[in-house]
Design a protein around this motif. Sequence first.
Motif, mmCIF file in Angstrom:
data_model
loop_
_atom_site.group_PDB
_atom_site.id
_atom_site.type_symbol
_atom_site.label_atom_id
_atom_site.label_comp_id
_atom_site.label_asym_id
_atom_site.label_seq_id
_atom_site.Cartn_x
_atom_site.Cartn_y
_atom_site.Cartn_z
ATOM 1 N N GLY A 93 0.788 -1.229 0.000
ATOM 2 C CA GLY A 93 0.000 0.000 0.000
ATOM 3 C C GLY A 93 0.818 1.277 0.000
ATOM 4 O O GLY A 93 0.255 2.371 -0.225
ATOM 5 N N ILE A 94 2.125 1.187 0.239
ATOM 6 C CA ILE A 94 2.952 2.393 0.312
ATOM 7 C C ILE A 94 3.035 3.107 -1.034
ATOM 8 O O ILE A 94 2.889 4.335 -1.119
ATOM 9 N N MET A 95 3.278 2.374 -2.101
ATOM 10 C CA MET A 95 3.432 3.018 -3.407
ATOM 11 C C MET A 95 2.139 3.705 -3.846
ATOM 12 O O MET A 95 2.169 4.805 -4.402
ATOM 13 N N GLU A 96 1.009 3.069 -3.550
ATOM 14 C CA GLU A 96 -0.278 3.668 -3.896
ATOM 15 C C GLU A 96 -0.502 4.958 -3.102
ATOM 16 O O GLU A 96 -0.978 5.974 -3.645
ATOM 17 N N PHE A 97 -0.169 4.928 -1.818
ATOM 18 C CA PHE A 97 -0.317 6.115 -0.970
ATOM 19 C C PHE A 97 0.599 7.246 -1.443
ATOM 20 O O PHE A 97 0.166 8.403 -1.574
ATOM 21 N N GLY A 187 2.675 7.825 13.732
ATOM 22 C CA GLY A 187 3.308 6.532 13.937
ATOM 23 C C GLY A 187 2.671 5.457 13.086
ATOM 24 O O GLY A 187 1.439 5.391 12.984
ATOM 25 N N VAL A 188 3.502 4.610 12.474
ATOM 26 C CA VAL A 188 2.995 3.498 11.666
ATOM 27 C C VAL A 188 3.328 2.189 12.368
ATOM 28 O O VAL A 188 4.427 2.019 12.896
ATOM 29 N N THR A 189 2.362 1.277 12.374
ATOM 30 C CA THR A 189 2.511 0.048 13.166
ATOM 31 C C THR A 189 3.018 -1.138 12.359
ATOM 32 O O THR A 189 3.197 -2.221 12.919
ATOM 33 N N TRP A 190 3.266 -0.958 11.051
ATOM 34 C CA TRP A 190 3.707 -2.101 10.240
ATOM 35 C C TRP A 190 5.233 -2.256 10.247
ATOM 36 O O TRP A 190 5.768 -3.126 9.578
ATOM 37 N N VAL A 207 -1.345 4.872 12.600
ATOM 38 C CA VAL A 207 -2.034 4.227 11.483
ATOM 39 C C VAL A 207 -1.538 2.795 11.352
ATOM 40 O O VAL A 207 -0.382 2.489 11.637
ATOM 41 N N HIS A 208 -2.446 1.921 10.916
ATOM 42 C CA HIS A 208 -2.137 0.499 10.779
ATOM 43 C C HIS A 208 -1.977 0.072 9.321
ATOM 44 O O HIS A 208 -1.449 -0.998 9.053
ATOM 45 N N ARG A 209 -2.449 0.916 8.403
ATOM 46 C CA ARG A 209 -2.310 0.642 6.969
ATOM 47 C C ARG A 209 -2.130 1.973 6.237
ATOM 48 O O ARG A 209 -2.742 2.978 6.632
ATOM 49 N N PRO A 210 -1.365 2.000 5.164
ATOM 50 C CA PRO A 210 -1.190 3.262 4.428
ATOM 51 C C PRO A 210 -2.499 3.856 3.916
ATOM 52 O O PRO A 210 -2.618 5.084 3.845
ATOM 53 N N ASP A 211 -3.466 3.004 3.590
ATOM 54 C CA ASP A 211 -4.704 3.557 3.033
ATOM 55 C C ASP A 211 -5.569 4.266 4.068
ATOM 56 O O ASP A 211 -6.578 4.885 3.725
ATOM 57 N N GLU A 212 -5.172 4.235 5.335
ATOM 58 C CA GLU A 212 -5.884 4.984 6.368
ATOM 59 C C GLU A 212 -5.434 6.439 6.446
ATOM 60 O O GLU A 212 -6.157 7.296 6.970
ATOM 61 N N ILE A 213 -4.264 6.730 5.921
ATOM 62 C CA ILE A 213 -3.616 8.011 6.233
ATOM 63 C C ILE A 213 -4.388 9.204 5.724
ATOM 64 O O ILE A 213 -4.596 10.187 6.442
ATOM 65 N N LEU A 214 -4.840 9.160 4.482
ATOM 66 C CA LEU A 214 -5.502 10.331 3.911
ATOM 67 C C LEU A 214 -6.841 10.628 4.572
ATOM 68 O O LEU A 214 -7.366 11.751 4.432
ATOM 69 N N ASN A 215 -7.402 9.670 5.293
ATOM 70 C CA ASN A 215 -8.617 9.919 6.059
ATOM 71 C C ASN A 215 -8.319 10.566 7.412
ATOM 72 O O ASN A 215 -9.225 11.120 8.045
ATOM 73 N N LEU A 216 -7.061 10.503 7.827
ATOM 74 C CA LEU A 216 -6.679 10.990 9.160
ATOM 75 C C LEU A 216 -5.803 12.246 9.114
ATOM 76 O O LEU A 216 -5.749 13.001 10.080
#
Length: 220
Positions: A93-97, A187-190, A207-216
């Motif tokens: 998910g990092i590259m997509e983010f 902080g990222v948990t992965w 955040v637990h996944r990159p796809d959560e970031i833009l919502n937060l």
Amino acid sequence: MIYKAAIFDMDGTLVDTLEDLADSVNEMLSIYKFPQRTIDEVRKFVGNGAKKLLERALPAEKSSDKNFLADALEIYNQCYSRHVLNKTKPYPGIMEFLTKLQEKKIPLGICTNKQNFAAQIIAEKILSPIKFEKVFGDEKGKPRKPDPTRALEIAKSFSVKPEEVAYFGDTAVDMNTANNAGFLPVGVTWGFRPESELQESGAKIIVHRPDEILNLVNFK
């Protein structure tokens, strides 16, 4: 708050480098006929640069010998230069983010305690085609995180205020860096450390996944 720039740690945040780091540590140890280290041990050793990694990985009686440590570090760097791209890969998910941030024209930077030569290679070879405006790794005579100096240099080059920067990392060193700089500490948990360490060291968002970031985190 609207954030106008993003700065990232590298190991444990953008890319999983653990196996290549462990392979390099163990190759160095084998040259000296010292006991090997496990992946979990190396996971706990990383975060403060290669020298500190070796201080933790070497037998105690050797890690306190400055001359020996300098020689071991030179050998380790040679080992890592051979392993740096073998197993390292972006986290899911990092590259997509990063692509979404790039589409928003958010300037991107990397501030890491890993060797500068390795940081540059990984940014170019593993994280391509993402364009990072600044990539700062560990260099002789330059302060290491959690000193915020180099991270603030990146922010200044982006012409943004510290409070407009979100800084992403997976360790206490990263959260301390962000807080010292006046950035938003995310902080990222992965990565390489538990969520509890991120909470205790001042993460404002976890955040637990990159796809959560833009919502937060509100980037614009």
